[in-house]
Design a protein around this motif. Structure first.
Motif, PDB file in Angstrom:
ATOM      1  N   MET A 222       7.285   1.075   3.350  1.00 47.94           N
ATOM      2  CA  MET A 222       6.373   0.303   2.500  1.00 47.94           C
ATOM      3  C   MET A 222       5.680   1.219   1.506  1.00 47.94           C
ATOM      4  SD  MET A 222       5.361  -2.780   1.808  1.00 47.94           S
ATOM      5  CE  MET A 222       5.499  -3.898   3.216  1.00 47.94           C
ATOM      6  N   LEU A 223       5.294   2.417   1.918  1.00 47.63           N
ATOM      7  CA  LEU A 223       4.690   3.376   0.996  1.00 47.63           C
ATOM      8  C   LEU A 223       5.698   3.829  -0.055  1.00 47.63           C
ATOM      9  CD1 LEU A 223       2.571   5.522   3.491  1.00 47.63           C
ATOM     10  CD2 LEU A 223       1.701   3.948   1.755  1.00 47.63           C
ATOM     11  N   LYS A 224       6.954   4.002   0.344  1.00 43.71           N
ATOM     12  CA  LYS A 224       7.993   4.396  -0.610  1.00 43.71           C
ATOM     13  C   LYS A 224       8.212   3.308  -1.664  1.00 43.71           C
ATOM     14  CE  LYS A 224      10.533   7.405  -0.815  1.00 43.71           C
ATOM     15  NZ  LYS A 224      10.473   8.639  -1.650  1.00 43.71           N
ATOM     16  N   ALA A 225       7.958   2.051  -1.295  1.00 44.16           N
ATOM     17  CA  ALA A 225       8.157   0.950  -2.232  1.00 44.16           C
ATOM     18  C   ALA A 225       6.986   0.783  -3.196  1.00 44.16           C
ATOM     19  CB  ALA A 225       8.377  -0.354  -1.459  1.00 44.16           C
ATOM     20  N   CYS A 226       5.880   1.474  -2.951  1.00 43.34           N
ATOM     21  CA  CYS A 226       4.691   1.283  -3.783  1.00 43.34           C
ATOM     22  C   CYS A 226       4.950   1.615  -5.250  1.00 43.34           C
ATOM     23  CB  CYS A 226       3.534   2.136  -3.255  1.00 43.34           C
ATOM     24  SG  CYS A 226       2.724   1.474  -1.785  1.00 43.34           S
ATOM     25  N   THR A 227       5.572   2.751  -5.503  1.00 42.32           N
ATOM     26  CA  THR A 227       5.767   3.182  -6.885  1.00 42.32           C
ATOM     27  C   THR A 227       6.728   2.279  -7.647  1.00 42.32           C
ATOM     28  OG1 THR A 227       5.237   5.479  -6.304  1.00 42.32           O
ATOM     29  CG2 THR A 227       6.439   5.110  -8.363  1.00 42.32           C
ATOM     30  N   PRO A 228       7.944   2.038  -7.134  1.00 45.76           N
ATOM     31  CA  PRO A 228       8.854   1.177  -7.914  1.00 45.76           C
ATOM     32  C   PRO A 228       8.391  -0.269  -8.029  1.00 45.76           C
ATOM     33  CG  PRO A 228       9.813   1.690  -5.769  1.00 45.76           C
ATOM     34  CD  PRO A 228       8.617   2.580  -5.937  1.00 45.76           C
ATOM     35  N   GLU A 229       7.640  -0.759  -7.041  1.00 51.74           N
ATOM     36  CA  GLU A 229       7.191  -2.152  -7.069  1.00 51.74           C
ATOM     37  C   GLU A 229       5.784  -2.328  -7.630  1.00 51.74           C
ATOM     38  OE1 GLU A 229       8.848  -5.140  -6.321  1.00 51.74           O
ATOM     39  OE2 GLU A 229      10.470  -3.678  -6.557  1.00 51.74           O
ATOM     40  N   GLY A 230       5.126  -1.225  -7.944  1.00 52.47           N
ATOM     41  CA  GLY A 230       3.781  -1.321  -8.500  1.00 52.47           C
ATOM     42  C   GLY A 230       2.771  -1.894  -7.528  1.00 52.47           C
ATOM     43  N   LEU A 231       2.922  -1.575  -6.238  1.00 51.52           N
ATOM     44  CA  LEU A 231       1.980  -2.096  -5.242  1.00 51.52           C
ATOM     45  C   LEU A 231       0.620  -1.420  -5.406  1.00 51.52           C
ATOM     46  CD1 LEU A 231       4.126  -2.289  -1.974  1.00 51.52           C
ATOM     47  CD2 LEU A 231       3.706  -4.055  -3.680  1.00 51.52           C
ATOM     48  N   ASP A 232      -0.418  -2.237  -5.368  1.00 46.44           N
ATOM     49  CA  ASP A 232      -1.778  -1.712  -5.473  1.00 46.44           C
ATOM     50  C   ASP A 232      -2.319  -1.238  -4.131  1.00 46.44           C
ATOM     51  OD1 ASP A 232      -2.265  -2.385  -8.319  1.00 46.44           O
ATOM     52  OD2 ASP A 232      -2.001  -4.433  -7.586  1.00 46.44           O
ATOM     53  N   ARG A 233      -1.985  -1.973  -3.073  1.00 49.79           N
ATOM     54  CA  ARG A 233      -2.534  -1.662  -1.754  1.00 49.79           C
ATOM     55  C   ARG A 233      -1.479  -1.928  -0.687  1.00 49.79           C
ATOM     56  NH1 ARG A 233      -5.600  -0.775  -5.224  1.00 49.79           N
ATOM     57  NH2 ARG A 233      -7.860  -0.991  -5.359  1.00 49.79           N
ATOM     58  N   VAL A 234      -1.625  -1.219   0.437  1.00 44.47           N
ATOM     59  CA  VAL A 234      -0.880  -1.517   1.658  1.00 44.47           C
ATOM     60  C   VAL A 234      -1.902  -1.796   2.744  1.00 44.47           C
ATOM     61  CG1 VAL A 234       0.637  -0.606   3.459  1.00 44.47           C
ATOM     62  CG2 VAL A 234       1.148  -0.143   1.053  1.00 44.47           C
ATOM     63  N   PHE A 235      -1.768  -2.953   3.386  1.00 44.44           N
ATOM     64  CA  PHE A 235      -2.651  -3.324   4.489  1.00 44.44           C
ATOM     65  C   PHE A 235      -1.847  -3.265   5.780  1.00 44.44           C
ATOM     66  CE2 PHE A 235      -4.920  -6.369   1.353  1.00 44.44           C
ATOM     67  CZ  PHE A 235      -5.619  -5.308   0.808  1.00 44.44           C
ATOM     68  N   PHE A 236      -2.300  -2.443   6.717  1.00 50.12           N
ATOM     69  CA  PHE A 236      -1.688  -2.375   8.052  1.00 50.12           C
ATOM     70  C   PHE A 236      -2.646  -3.067   9.003  1.00 50.12           C
ATOM     71  CE2 PHE A 236      -0.370  -0.821  12.112  1.00 50.12           C
ATOM     72  CZ  PHE A 236       0.986  -0.532  12.002  1.00 50.12           C
ATOM     73  N   LEU A 237      -2.234  -4.225   9.517  1.00 52.97           N
ATOM     74  CA  LEU A 237      -3.114  -5.075  10.319  1.00 52.97           C
ATOM     75  C   LEU A 237      -2.680  -5.066  11.776  1.00 52.97           C
ATOM     76  CD1 LEU A 237      -3.205  -8.076   7.837  1.00 52.97           C
ATOM     77  CD2 LEU A 237      -4.797  -6.156   7.971  1.00 52.97           C
ATOM     78  N   THR A 238      -3.645  -4.949  12.672  1.00 50.45           N
ATOM     79  CA  THR A 238      -3.353  -4.839  14.096  1.00 50.45           C
ATOM     80  C   THR A 238      -4.206  -5.814  14.895  1.00 50.45           C
ATOM     81  OG1 THR A 238      -5.051  -3.193  14.683  1.00 50.45           O
ATOM     82  CG2 THR A 238      -3.016  -2.364  13.701  1.00 50.45           C
ATOM     83  N   ALA A 239      -3.779  -6.032  16.137  1.00 46.55           N
ATOM     84  CA  ALA A 239      -4.525  -6.910  17.036  1.00 46.55           C
ATOM     85  C   ALA A 239      -5.491  -6.136  17.911  1.00 46.55           C
ATOM     86  CB  ALA A 239      -3.560  -7.710  17.912  1.00 46.55           C
ATOM     87  N   LYS A 240      -5.242  -4.832  18.049  1.00 47.69           N
ATOM     88  CA  LYS A 240      -6.027  -4.054  19.007  1.00 47.69           C
ATOM     89  C   LYS A 240      -6.368  -2.680  18.444  1.00 47.69           C
ATOM     90  CE  LYS A 240      -3.818  -6.355  22.935  1.00 47.69           C
ATOM     91  NZ  LYS A 240      -2.967  -6.204  24.129  1.00 47.69           N
ATOM     92  N   THR A 241      -7.401  -2.058  19.032  1.00 48.63           N
ATOM     93  CA  THR A 241      -7.817  -0.727  18.609  1.00 48.63           C
ATOM     94  C   THR A 241      -6.689   0.279  18.748  1.00 48.63           C
ATOM     95  OG1 THR A 241     -10.094  -1.219  19.292  1.00 48.63           O
ATOM     96  CG2 THR A 241      -9.515   1.099  19.001  1.00 48.63           C
TER      97      THR A 241
END
Length: 774
Positions: A222-241
């Motif tokens: 997902m981080l590798k796709a940031c530059t070619p896709e122009g992603l502004d943010r990556v959110f990694f969401l979890t259920a637990k600590t």
């Protein structure tokens, strides 16, 4: 290179000063806000225009937005704000923000229409009283230009820094390397699918076995796709600590491996990629005994005055996990929790709980929509999202809470309580059964709640220090209930649980709820708002169950990642001679104990034994200890705190001996890592099916109504139950070198439709019947 910023974002950055002030001021619901705006506009003349799009440039800044209302014949621009309660209780920093927004819109209209001056109005509309208060000023165009430029000047340096950071970030991400010499088996397959989904702007469901490194296998692509896709943010969401920590560990590894470390700031500082960890308010609050305003909390005093320097410090630091952020915030004497909310706008990767994106008032989703970000969404252990989302979009009111608040209520509220109590009793009076669900909210009860909430809000605004704990709890419960009532539909039910046997006076155990059954309608817009989303877990079968209940698009992509494990590592044994059905549980205790004892004798070590309830667990542990008193046992108990859970897990030492008894679906059935000899086997004495009761039968009925009767049982019972079983079994094999055994104890495990839900690499065998001892 230009930098685009919304009017609201510009004003929030540059026009707020003074204290943080979060004293409770009840706000209208989104629906009430829309209706309030419409009612104000309906009173305006035909020359009045709504939602007027405007923009203006200042240097490299492009500022744009939509003015709520504009009448060119006056000329006057309006910024409309809905509220309830006492207008005087709106905090000063909110008022200054409203005024600044109105002035910026006024400047843009003066520039567009070549106006010499304009009337600038902030319209406050009371949704309860239907009354509007207009705070108006007439300002010259040159003054508005000066005001606009002062805000832009304040923001311009930060914007230039953001542009430079974005350019540096994209260059760094374009050269990002995988932090290991090679991918693990299955990990490359997962990473390729995540990357392709991001490049194709697709939604992906990925079922990937435990042990292949799912966290880094999703973050890296997902981080590798940031530059070619122009992603502004990556959110990694979890259920637990534990999931948050795994994500932070993976990001640390990526950052260190790619030479992006600043030891003077933090051993894992990342100037090229800013990482923020969001934690719950109760875990971040430095003064839980104080209220969130300058008169009470020292970290709220002058919050907005000290925020710019603290924000700049955080940007230089880059790595903003809980401890780093706390250190920076306290250095500048501001609140860590609310500072994290501001920083969510300026970082590249956010790691946090599901609720920060999927809840009804979610911070990250709100920012994504208002800032029009291109977001890459990664949802860890996504099988948990269904039940978590149901909780987010459900609300309950209990008679006991109502009575407790009534006992401590001031005299001015006694009549309102009596009116609500009568409506409550009328709502429950004719119910013949202890539990019953309804397709509609009774209109009279709904109206009584609205009236009571309005009266309580008025009192709270007039006497902000007089609300006791019980009254506050009831106040918040009712507000949440009413917000969900505004969006009530077939995805939810209105139900009444009388608790004990119904009586003419209605028992104090009665609970009235809006209970969400299918969260798809709520989750769908949040999933669609992302540029690309990947939901991943070791248990996401069957695909259509999660697609339907979570509101995923029809063209969602599926991948079942090949496991690096094989059937030689794990023996899966089915004890089909034992029934764990409710009416057979007493008879099952001795056979289960004998089965466990025989396995332990053949291979001593650490085991986990799962049961469907604490009562079943306790009786099974007693039976086992009676027949095998020399084998150490330890039990999960209801409501264990974090220290007690840690003590339970600490018993699983390498090459240890004993059996831990736990509840399936509980804290020890997933999300724990006991590799090697710390755990060599599990016993699962249940199919994990939800208990058959009126509530689960209602869930089945809702599933039948939405997806057809042929799917109802599977969606309500079978799939959720087997998901828990596979998760619990997954505690045994954690790496390519692990070996172990799983006992599935129930005759129903032999059914083809049940075995179809097992991981493809499992190979099952039947357990020989053990003759009972005389």
């Amino acid at each position: 290179m230009s930098y685009t910023v919304s009017v609201r974002a510009l004003c929030e950055f540059a026009a707020r000063h003074g204290d943080l002030d979060l004293r409770f001021t009840p706000s209208p619901t989104a629906l009430e806000g829309i209706e309030g705006h419409a009612l104000v506009r309906a009173k305006r003349p035909v020359t009045y225009q709504s939602e007027v799009s405007v923009q203006a440039n200042w240097g490299a800044l492009l500022v744009r937005g939509r003015a709520d209302g504009y009448d060119a014949s006056v000329p006057q621009v309006e910024e409309i704000k809905t509220y309830r309660g006492d207008l005087n209780n709106i905090p000063d920093n909110h008022r200054s923000l409203h005024q600044a927004q109105a002035r910026v819109y006024a400047h843009m209209l003066c520039e567009r229409d070549s106006l010499a001056e304009i009337q600038v109005a902030v319209v406050y509309y009371d949704v309860d009283q239907g009354h509007e208060t207009v705070v108006s000023e007439t300002l010259k165009a040159d003054y508005l230009q000066h005001f606009f430029e002062s805000l832009c000047r304040c923001f311009a340096q930060w914007a230039a820094q953001q542009l430079a950071h974005r350019e540096n970030r994209d260059l760094w991400l374009a050269t990002l390397r995988f932090p290991h010499a090679a991918f693990r088996p299955g990990q490359r397959q997962l990473a390729e699918h995540v990357y392709k989904a991001a490049r194709q702007q697709r939604m992906l469901l990925a079922q990937a076995p435990t042990g292949i490194g799912k966290t880094i296998g999703t973050l890296f692509p997902m981080l590798k796709a940031c530059t070619p896709e122009g992603l502004d943010r990556v959110f990694f969401l979890t259920a637990k600590t534990s999931g948050r920590q795994l994500a932070l560990d993976a990001l640390t590894l990526l950052i260190k491996n790619n030479g992006n470390v600043d030891d003077t700031a933090c051993t894992t500082s990342a100037p090229s990629v800013r990482v923020l960890e969001l934690v719950a308010r109760e875990k971040a609050c430095e003064h839980p005994d104080k209220a969130c305003h300058g008169a009470s909390c020292p970290l709220a005093q002058g919050f907005y005055d000290r925020l710019p320097v603290a924000r700049q410090d955080a940007a230089r630091h880059g790595w903003l996990d809980q401890s780093s952020l706390r250190r920076i915030a306290l250095k500048h004497k501001i609140c860590p929790y609310w500072m994290s909310h501001d920083l969510a706008q300026w970082v590249d990767v956010v790691v946090g709980d599901y609720n920060y994106y999927f809840d009804s008032s979610a911070l990250l989703y709100g920012l994504t929509e208002s800032r029009q970000w291109r977001v890459g969404l990664l949802v860890d252990e996504a099988h948990n999202l269904l039940e978590r989302a149901r909780t987010m979009y459900s609300a309950s009111l209990s008679a006991s809470t109502l009575q407790a608040a009534k006992r401590t209520a001031p005299t001015e509220l006694k009549r309102s309580f009596s009116t609500l109590t009568r409506a409550w009793n009328l709502c429950c009076r004719d119910q013949a059964m202890s539990y019953q669900a309804y397709t509609d909210i009774p209109a009279s009860f709904h109206k009584s709640l609205i009236n009571f909430s309005s009266r309580l809000t008025q009192y709270a605004n007039a006497h902000p220090l007089d609300l006791g704990v019980e009254l506050q709890r009831l106040h918040f419960d009712i507000l949440h209930f009413l917000r969900l009532a505004d969006v009530f539909s077939s995805h939810s039910v209105f139900d009444i649980d009388l608790g004990a046997a119904p009586s003419p006076t209605v028992p104090l155990s009665a609970t009235i709820s809006l209970r969400n059954m299918i969260p798809a309608p709520f989750l769908q817009p949040r999933i669609n708002a992302s540029h690309s989303s990947t939901l991943f877990s070791a248990t996401l079968s069957p695909w259509d169950f999660y697609r339907d209940t979570l509101g995923l698009p029809e063209d969602v992509a599926f991948v079942d990642v090949e496991s690096s494990f094989n059937s030689e590592q794990l023996q899966v044994k089915i004890a089909q001679h034992i029934s764990t059905r409710y009416h057979d549980r007493s008879a099952s205790l001795l056979p289960i104990a004998q089965l466990m004892g025989k396995q332990y004798a053949a291979q001593p070590g650490n085991y986990l034994s799962y049961f469907s309830s604490f009562d079943y667990l306790r009786k099974a542990a007693e039976a086992f200890s009676k027949h095998f008193p020399d084998i150490p046992v330890w039990l999960q108990s209801p409501g264990m705190d974090e220290a007690s859970r840690r003590q339970f897990l600490d018993r699983f030492v390498p090459d240890g001996r004993g059996v831990g008894f736990a509840v399936l679906g509980g804290a020890f059935a997933e999300g724990i890592d006991l590799p090697g000899s710390r755990l060599i086997g599990v016993f699962i004495s249940t199919l994990g099916l939800p208990q058959i009761n009126p509530l689960t039968q209602q869930l089945k009925a809702s599933m039948a109504n939405a997806f057809g009767t042929s799917r109802a049982y599977d969606y309500a019972f079978l799939y959720p139950g087997l998901q828990k079983v596979v998760q619990a079994a997954g505690r045994v094999i954690r790496s390519d070198t692990d070996r172990g055994v799983v006992y599935l104890i129930d005759d129903r495990y032999n059914r083809p439709q049940v075995q179809a839900l097992f991981p493809s690499w499992w190979k099952t065998e039947a357990v020989p019947v053990i003759e009972e001892s005389p």
